[in-house]
Scaffold this active site. Sequence first.
Site, PDB file in Angstrom:
ATOM      1  N   LYS A  83      94.625-123.803   0.343  1.00  0.00           N
ATOM      2  CA  LYS A  83      94.816-122.879  -0.780  1.00  0.00           C
ATOM      3  C   LYS A  83      95.650-123.525  -1.883  1.00  0.00           C
ATOM      4  O   LYS A  83      95.308-123.457  -3.064  1.00  0.00           O
ATOM      5  CB  LYS A  83      95.491-121.587  -0.296  1.00  0.00           C
ATOM      6  CG  LYS A  83      94.703-120.791   0.710  1.00  0.00           C
ATOM      7  CD  LYS A  83      95.374-119.463   1.021  1.00  0.00           C
ATOM      8  CE  LYS A  83      96.709-119.623   1.704  1.00  0.00           C
ATOM      9  NZ  LYS A  83      96.603-120.218   3.049  1.00  0.00           N
ATOM     10  N   ARG A 160      99.323-110.854   1.642  1.00  0.00           N
ATOM     11  CA  ARG A 160      98.960-111.205   3.012  1.00  0.00           C
ATOM     12  C   ARG A 160      98.742-109.976   3.884  1.00  0.00           C
ATOM     13  O   ARG A 160      98.299-110.102   5.027  1.00  0.00           O
ATOM     14  CB  ARG A 160     100.039-112.090   3.643  1.00  0.00           C
ATOM     15  CG  ARG A 160     100.010-113.514   3.128  1.00  0.00           C
ATOM     16  CD  ARG A 160     100.861-114.421   3.985  1.00  0.00           C
ATOM     17  NE  ARG A 160     100.701-115.813   3.584  1.00  0.00           N
ATOM     18  CZ  ARG A 160     101.288-116.828   4.205  1.00  0.00           C
ATOM     19  NH1 ARG A 160     102.059-116.598   5.242  1.00  0.00           N
ATOM     20  NH2 ARG A 160     101.108-118.063   3.782  1.00  0.00           N
ATOM     21  N   ARG A 194      99.705-132.811   8.274  1.00  0.00           N
ATOM     22  CA  ARG A 194     100.412-132.660   6.997  1.00  0.00           C
ATOM     23  C   ARG A 194     101.751-133.396   7.004  1.00  0.00           C
ATOM     24  O   ARG A 194     102.489-133.365   7.989  1.00  0.00           O
ATOM     25  CB  ARG A 194     100.643-131.177   6.681  1.00  0.00           C
ATOM     26  CG  ARG A 194      99.392-130.452   6.296  1.00  0.00           C
ATOM     27  CD  ARG A 194      99.659-129.106   5.672  1.00  0.00           C
ATOM     28  NE  ARG A 194     100.238-128.140   6.598  1.00  0.00           N
ATOM     29  CZ  ARG A 194     100.242-126.823   6.389  1.00  0.00           C
ATOM     30  NH1 ARG A 194      99.704-126.330   5.294  1.00  0.00           N
ATOM     31  NH2 ARG A 194     100.788-126.017   7.269  1.00  0.00           N
ATOM     32  N   ARG A 238     106.661-130.876   8.350  1.00  0.00           N
ATOM     33  CA  ARG A 238     107.215-129.535   8.249  1.00  0.00           C
ATOM     34  C   ARG A 238     107.583-129.025   9.636  1.00  0.00           C
ATOM     35  O   ARG A 238     106.842-129.233  10.601  1.00  0.00           O
ATOM     36  CB  ARG A 238     106.193-128.584   7.602  1.00  0.00           C
ATOM     37  CG  ARG A 238     106.151-128.697   6.099  1.00  0.00           C
ATOM     38  CD  ARG A 238     105.010-127.934   5.470  1.00  0.00           C
ATOM     39  NE  ARG A 238     104.704-126.647   6.066  1.00  0.00           N
ATOM     40  CZ  ARG A 238     103.836-125.782   5.549  1.00  0.00           C
ATOM     41  NH1 ARG A 238     103.201-126.085   4.426  1.00  0.00           N
ATOM     42  NH2 ARG A 238     103.594-124.641   6.136  1.00  0.00           N
ATOM     43  N   ARG A 249     100.211-118.950  14.015  1.00  0.00           N
ATOM     44  CA  ARG A 249      99.951-118.501  12.645  1.00  0.00           C
ATOM     45  C   ARG A 249      98.501-118.081  12.479  1.00  0.00           C
ATOM     46  O   ARG A 249      98.200-117.109  11.781  1.00  0.00           O
ATOM     47  CB  ARG A 249     100.290-119.618  11.647  1.00  0.00           C
ATOM     48  CG  ARG A 249     101.758-119.865  11.463  1.00  0.00           C
ATOM     49  CD  ARG A 249     102.069-120.442  10.083  1.00  0.00           C
ATOM     50  NE  ARG A 249     101.293-121.618   9.774  1.00  0.00           N
ATOM     51  CZ  ARG A 249     101.700-122.875   9.964  1.00  0.00           C
ATOM     52  NH1 ARG A 249     102.888-123.101  10.495  1.00  0.00           N
ATOM     53  NH2 ARG A 249     100.934-123.894   9.624  1.00  0.00           N
TER      54      ARG A 249
END
Length: 303
Positions: A83, A160, A194, A238, A249
């Site tokens: 996104k 959300r 990531r 992260r 998640r």
Amino acid sequence: MAVVSRCSRAATAATTANATTATTFAYLIRSLSPFSSSSSSSTFDPQNDLNNRNKPAVLGTLKRESKGRNVQWVFLGCPGVGKGTYASRLSNLLGVPHISTGDLVRDELASSGPLSSQLKEIVTQGKLVSDEIIIDLLSKRLEAGEAKGESGFILDGFPRTVRQAEILEGVTDIDLVINLKLREEALLAKCLGRRICSECGGNYNVACIDIKAENGRPGMYMAPLPPPPQCASKLITRPDDTEEVVKQRLRIYQAMTRPVEDFYRSRGKLLEFDLPGGIPESWPKLLCALNLEDREDKQSAAA
């Protein structure tokens, strides 16, 4: 004024405890110019729709008709789908701010502000941040943008929940909601790959995703996004990008955020876009789905 009535509806819809937050949010978003809404929903299949050049009907309202009237779009999609990547590119292309609530949360965490300890526990457990905290952070961001004369927005990570979507709809008109979709095995690999530069904050990905075609499903290749040499030794992961947290998640998204897709689908504002691969494959097809053209990208490719 229409703004006053929209603010009033948002405040009424919110619970008494949160009425002040909703009203403040309504006030801060008031100067962002809305477009007319579309009355149909669409799904864009890059494999088929590019061949017959069909454009989803929802896209008929996307062109800016006068100066100062900027788009008001929302990006939906599972965590890690991309996104932020595509919202940022569209932000640069259209000249509107890209507002990521995920970035707002991470900035608050890094600031050691009053919410940082509470947020740290929520984020490391892979839970969704509460409506109240998100709206508070977003209101502050909109206030800062308004002071700089910003108009329009591309929201990434908000709403959300259906309640957030109802509050947002009560104070402004959303033109289009782009729902990015990617198969789960690719999502998991992307999240685990990531990396962030601890110095400049740049986002990169070390994962090389190569899914072979089988059982009638097309293959997919997503090349790594390596950092420049000056960032290579400064990469960090992260804290919430662990396999357990990522899967959690995704489970939470399925349970809580999927209803938001239905919310916008029923209003004819949802454009569903299946990512066919990495940025080189997906970006031009997303632009085609949106009836947009990136002239700088074309010039770079031709050079």
